[in-house]
Scaffold this motif. Structure first.
Motif, PDB file in Angstrom:
ATOM      1  N   PHE A   7       0.834  -1.210   0.000  1.00  0.00           N
ATOM      2  CA  PHE A   7       0.000   0.000   0.000  1.00  0.00           C
ATOM      3  C   PHE A   7       0.867   1.258   0.000  1.00  0.00           C
ATOM      4  O   PHE A   7       0.449   2.323   0.441  1.00  0.00           O
ATOM      5  N   SER A   8       2.085   1.138  -0.534  1.00  0.00           N
ATOM      6  CA  SER A   8       3.045   2.239  -0.471  1.00  0.00           C
ATOM      7  C   SER A   8       2.607   3.453  -1.275  1.00  0.00           C
ATOM      8  O   SER A   8       2.966   4.577  -0.959  1.00  0.00           O
ATOM      9  N   GLU A   9       1.798   3.240  -2.325  1.00  0.00           N
ATOM     10  CA  GLU A   9       1.387   4.385  -3.142  1.00  0.00           C
ATOM     11  C   GLU A   9       0.552   5.363  -2.321  1.00  0.00           C
ATOM     12  O   GLU A   9       0.699   6.579  -2.448  1.00  0.00           O
ATOM     13  N   ASP A  10      -0.315   4.857  -1.461  1.00  0.00           N
ATOM     14  CA  ASP A  10      -1.098   5.713  -0.581  1.00  0.00           C
ATOM     15  C   ASP A  10      -0.174   6.492   0.354  1.00  0.00           C
ATOM     16  O   ASP A  10      -0.367   7.688   0.611  1.00  0.00           O
ATOM     17  N   THR A  11       0.868   5.813   0.842  1.00  0.00           N
ATOM     18  CA  THR A  11       1.823   6.462   1.726  1.00  0.00           C
ATOM     19  C   THR A  11       2.597   7.554   0.988  1.00  0.00           C
ATOM     20  O   THR A  11       2.786   8.660   1.514  1.00  0.00           O
ATOM     21  N   TYR A  12       3.059   7.270  -0.225  1.00  0.00           N
ATOM     22  CA  TYR A  12       3.805   8.271  -0.989  1.00  0.00           C
ATOM     23  C   TYR A  12       2.969   9.528  -1.198  1.00  0.00           C
ATOM     24  O   TYR A  12       3.461  10.653  -1.075  1.00  0.00           O
ATOM     25  N   ARG A  13       1.697   9.347  -1.528  1.00  0.00           N
ATOM     26  CA  ARG A  13       0.833  10.507  -1.752  1.00  0.00           C
ATOM     27  C   ARG A  13       0.616  11.283  -0.453  1.00  0.00           C
ATOM     28  O   ARG A  13       0.569  12.512  -0.445  1.00  0.00           O
ATOM     29  N   THR A  14       0.476  10.552   0.651  1.00  0.00           N
ATOM     30  CA  THR A  14       0.274  11.203   1.938  1.00  0.00           C
ATOM     31  C   THR A  14       1.480  12.056   2.316  1.00  0.00           C
ATOM     32  O   THR A  14       1.332  13.144   2.887  1.00  0.00           O
ATOM     33  N   LEU A  15       2.678  11.587   1.992  1.00  0.00           N
ATOM     34  CA  LEU A  15       3.886  12.333   2.342  1.00  0.00           C
ATOM     35  C   LEU A  15       3.975  13.670   1.603  1.00  0.00           C
ATOM     36  O   LEU A  15       4.736  14.545   2.003  1.00  0.00           O
ATOM     37  N   THR A  16       3.193  13.845   0.535  1.00  0.00           N
ATOM     38  CA  THR A  16       3.163  15.151  -0.134  1.00  0.00           C
ATOM     39  C   THR A  16       2.409  16.177   0.705  1.00  0.00           C
ATOM     40  O   THR A  16       2.520  17.375   0.459  1.00  0.00           O
ATOM     41  N   ALA A  17       1.617  15.708   1.689  1.00  0.00           N
ATOM     42  CA  ALA A  17       0.737  16.604   2.437  1.00  0.00           C
ATOM     43  C   ALA A  17       1.275  16.966   3.813  1.00  0.00           C
ATOM     44  O   ALA A  17       0.606  17.677   4.560  1.00  0.00           O
ATOM     45  N   VAL A  18       2.463  16.476   4.198  1.00  0.00           N
ATOM     46  CA  VAL A  18       2.964  16.714   5.554  1.00  0.00           C
ATOM     47  C   VAL A  18       4.189  17.620   5.544  1.00  0.00           C
ATOM     48  O   VAL A  18       4.840  17.820   4.513  1.00  0.00           O
ATOM     49  N   ASP A  19       4.485  18.150   6.736  1.00  0.00           N
ATOM     50  CA  ASP A  19       5.655  19.024   6.897  1.00  0.00           C
ATOM     51  C   ASP A  19       6.775  18.339   7.671  1.00  0.00           C
ATOM     52  O   ASP A  19       7.876  18.873   7.768  1.00  0.00           O
ATOM     53  N   ALA A  20       6.492  17.172   8.253  1.00  0.00           N
ATOM     54  CA  ALA A  20       7.503  16.421   9.002  1.00  0.00           C
ATOM     55  C   ALA A  20       7.046  14.969   9.082  1.00  0.00           C
ATOM     56  O   ALA A  20       5.901  14.650   8.760  1.00  0.00           O
ATOM     57  N   ALA A  21       7.951  14.097   9.512  1.00  0.00           N
ATOM     58  CA  ALA A  21       7.614  12.684   9.655  1.00  0.00           C
ATOM     59  C   ALA A  21       8.265  12.125  10.914  1.00  0.00           C
ATOM     60  O   ALA A  21       9.357  12.561  11.312  1.00  0.00           O
ATOM     61  N   VAL A  22       7.582  11.166  11.541  1.00  0.00           N
ATOM     62  CA  VAL A  22       8.158  10.392  12.644  1.00  0.00           C
ATOM     63  C   VAL A  22       8.500   9.019  12.087  1.00  0.00           C
ATOM     64  O   VAL A  22       7.633   8.315  11.569  1.00  0.00           O
ATOM     65  N   MET A  23       9.768   8.664  12.159  1.00  0.00           N
ATOM     66  CA  MET A  23      10.226   7.353  11.698  1.00  0.00           C
ATOM     67  C   MET A  23      10.309   6.431  12.908  1.00  0.00           C
ATOM     68  O   MET A  23      11.072   6.697  13.844  1.00  0.00           O
ATOM     69  N   VAL A  24       9.514   5.368  12.896  1.00  0.00           N
ATOM     70  CA  VAL A  24       9.465   4.432  14.015  1.00  0.00           C
ATOM     71  C   VAL A  24      10.338   3.221  13.692  1.00  0.00           C
ATOM     72  O   VAL A  24      10.155   2.571  12.656  1.00  0.00           O
ATOM     73  N   LEU A  25      11.284   2.919  14.579  1.00  0.00           N
ATOM     74  CA  LEU A  25      12.159   1.754  14.415  1.00  0.00           C
ATOM     75  C   LEU A  25      11.924   0.778  15.559  1.00  0.00           C
ATOM     76  O   LEU A  25      11.717   1.185  16.702  1.00  0.00           O
TER      77      LEU A  25
END
Length: 549
Positions: free
Chosen positions: A111-129
């Motif tokens: 479902f990465s395409e939905d994620t890629y499109r969502t990342l166009t709408a944000v100003d920052a990201a939290v990367m969870v490891l």
């Protein structure tokens, strides 16, 4: 004759007032996504962030039992049944006079395409490891998308209450694998079953693991006597040594480097036990940027402008199956959105009424009287709005960068009951609007072809068509194995290619031409035989295609 200048002046003053308010309101916004490999704890972290923001009273756990399993961010039946996220959820909450817009993205690569499109709408990201696994394959892919967009990243190392890798080893992996400068915002005290808490490096404090999350004890530094009273001597000696090493070995937090996407602050905790989550949210409020200027085809658009603009990055069908609704998710880039406005859809020039814009809490919603830059609102949509559309108060501009990727699997739908063909057509068209699937109509009149990035999407597609539209359907393979969009300024070359390959051509959902190929060799051969044509694996929604290989 004298009224025209006065009317113009009043309008100008009103726009100035909106611009001032937009600048003030956008400064309060923090719009961010959470990215992670499946099972890193992303959905659980989302629930606990909402709990910290006062948005919910009881956070659900993905792997809990019974009703407790009903997490708010995973609201589709298939998500609740399988314990995975398959669609982006949008949630808005307030904390410490800041408005947080949290976009929880699917972790599964299908479902990465939905994620890629969502990342166009944000100003920052939290990367969870995951504290035991570190950087995994899907995390790396999503990080690369963030890097392409220069999105600032805050890192949260989760599951520190379980046996895992050494924190230093994890920091080194982030630094080497992602080519990022790392700066620890906290340091764990103990690990696994012996985890006592973390030491806050930025604002010196002990954050001890309690039954209800963090117990915060301010201290003057590592020599404060409180530490000796609360931490066993061996763990305290280890803490002092390790914090001394990391503060000397890693750079201090640099806001400019963070905003450029070259440095990540690192937090530690356990989402499941609601530990470290409050510190992470405080860090986001302090470090994550408010909305910034955005590039459009005509010019750069600043958040503090008086006229509204925004773009659609997601369409969700059937959030309320009883009403067969479709909601377009609009990221506001400038100005003020008010209930009852009429906006211009740049792609068609049509007026779009915004009678009841919605704020979301996953599936729950409430009408927004107004919204500001950085906010994500839902607009009721009857097939008018599509992913990639720009809405403005009249200015003819287009925001760029919402991608559509060539699908990796091409299938045809197979119905058990041919009488349901009309209902299936409607289902596929609506779900194509949403971006769940790509839909292609062959030029030779044969049945439509659906395209997906991953095979799990087909399971989700079949499940949703059956549950939401009452149509049992399965999918069978086609003889094609690749797809490319194609275009050329040479009309004669396009016509010649179309004549020779009509059985392998189709239109996509936006009436753009695509070519199907049975192998990579066939694709390369077509590129050699028709040098005047350009073939693309990535197409910008409602915009120009970009080279994709």
């Amino acid at each position: 004759m004298d009224q025209q200048p006065e009317t113009t002046t009043r309008a100008g003053l009103a726009q100035d007032a909106v611009a001032r308010d937009a600048a003030q309101q956008s400064a309060r916004r923090r719009t961010f996504a959470i990215i992670a490999h499946p099972d890193a704890g992303k959905t659980t972290l989302t629930e606990k962030l909402l709990l910290k923001g006062g948005a919910i009273q009881l956070a659900g756990a993905v792997r809990a039992k019974g009703n407790a399993r009903r997490t708010r961010s995973d609201w589709m039946k298939i998500e609740q049944d399988r314990g995975i996220s398959v669609a982006t959820s949008v949630m808005t909450f307030e904390r410490d006079n800041l408005i947080f817009n949290l976009l929880d993205t699917p972790g599964h690569e299908d479902f990465s395409e939905d994620t890629y499109r969502t990342l166009t709408a944000v100003d920052a990201a939290v990367m969870v490891l995951d504290g035991a696994k570190g950087i995994e394959a899907q995390t790396l892919k999503l990080f690369e998308v963030c890097r392409l967009r220069d999105i600032p990243i805050v890192t949260f190392i989760n599951k520190m209450d379980r046996e895992g890798r050494e924190p230093m080893e994890l920091l080194d992996e982030i630094e080497k694998t992602l080519a990022l400068d790392v700066t620890p915002a906290a340091w764990p005290i103990g690990a696994g079953r012996d985890l006592l808490g973390v030491y806050d490096i930025v604002n010196p404090a002990l954050r001890l693991l309690g039954e209800e999350g963090d117990e915060v004890i301010p201290v003057s530094g590592l020599d404060d006597p409180i530490l000796e009273a609360r931490i066993p001597a061996p763990l305290l000696a280890e803490l002092r040594e390790q914090v001394g090493l990391v503060t000397m070995g890693y750079p201090e937090f640099d806001m400019e480097a963070f905003l450029q996407g070259t440095m990540t602050p690192v937090f530690f905790g356990s989402a499941l036990r609601d530990f470290g989550v409050g510190q992470l949210l405080d860090g986001l409020g302090r470090m994550a940027p408010p909305p910034r200027p955005r590039a459009a085809d005509a010019r750069e658009v600043a958040p503090g402008e008086g006229r509204l603009s925004g773009f659609v990055f997601k369409v969700q069908a059937n959030m309320d199956p009883n009403h067969r609704d479709r909601v377009a998710f609009l990221r506001i880039c400038s100005g003020r959105l008010e209930k009852g406005m009429r906006l211009t859809q740049t792609r068609t020039g049509k007026q779009v009424p915004v009678n009841a814009p919605l704020f979301f809490f996953a599936k729950d919603r409430q009408v927004a009287e107004e919204a500001w830059p950085g906010d994500v609102v839902g607009i009721a949509n009857h097939g008018t709005l599509r992913i990639g559309d720009t809405l403005t108060e009249g200015e003819p501009l287009n925001f760029r960068g919402v991608p559509s990727f060539a699908p990796e699997h091409l299938r045809r739908a197979r119905l058990e009951d041919p009488m349901l063909a009309k209902k299936l057509k409607k289902a596929l068209e609506q779900l194509a609007d949403e971006g769940v699937v790509q839909l292609f109509r062959p030029l030779d009149g044969s049945p439509p072809v659906v395209g997906v990035v991953g095979l799990l999407q087909l399971d989700v597609l079949a499940s949703r068509i059956k549950v939401e539209y009452g149509v049992p359907v399965s999918f069978e393979a086609t003889h094609w194995d690749q797809l490319r969009w194609f275009a050329s300024d040479d009309k004669e070359a396009v016509e010649r290619f179309t004549r020779q390959h009509k059985a392998d051509l189709a239109e996509d959902h936006d009436a753009e031409m695509v070519a199907f190929f049975t192998s990579d060799w066939r694709r390369r051969r077509a590129e050699e035989e028709f040098p005047a044509l350009t073939f693309h694996a990535v197409r910008e929604q409602h915009g120009l295609a970009k080279p994709g290989g």
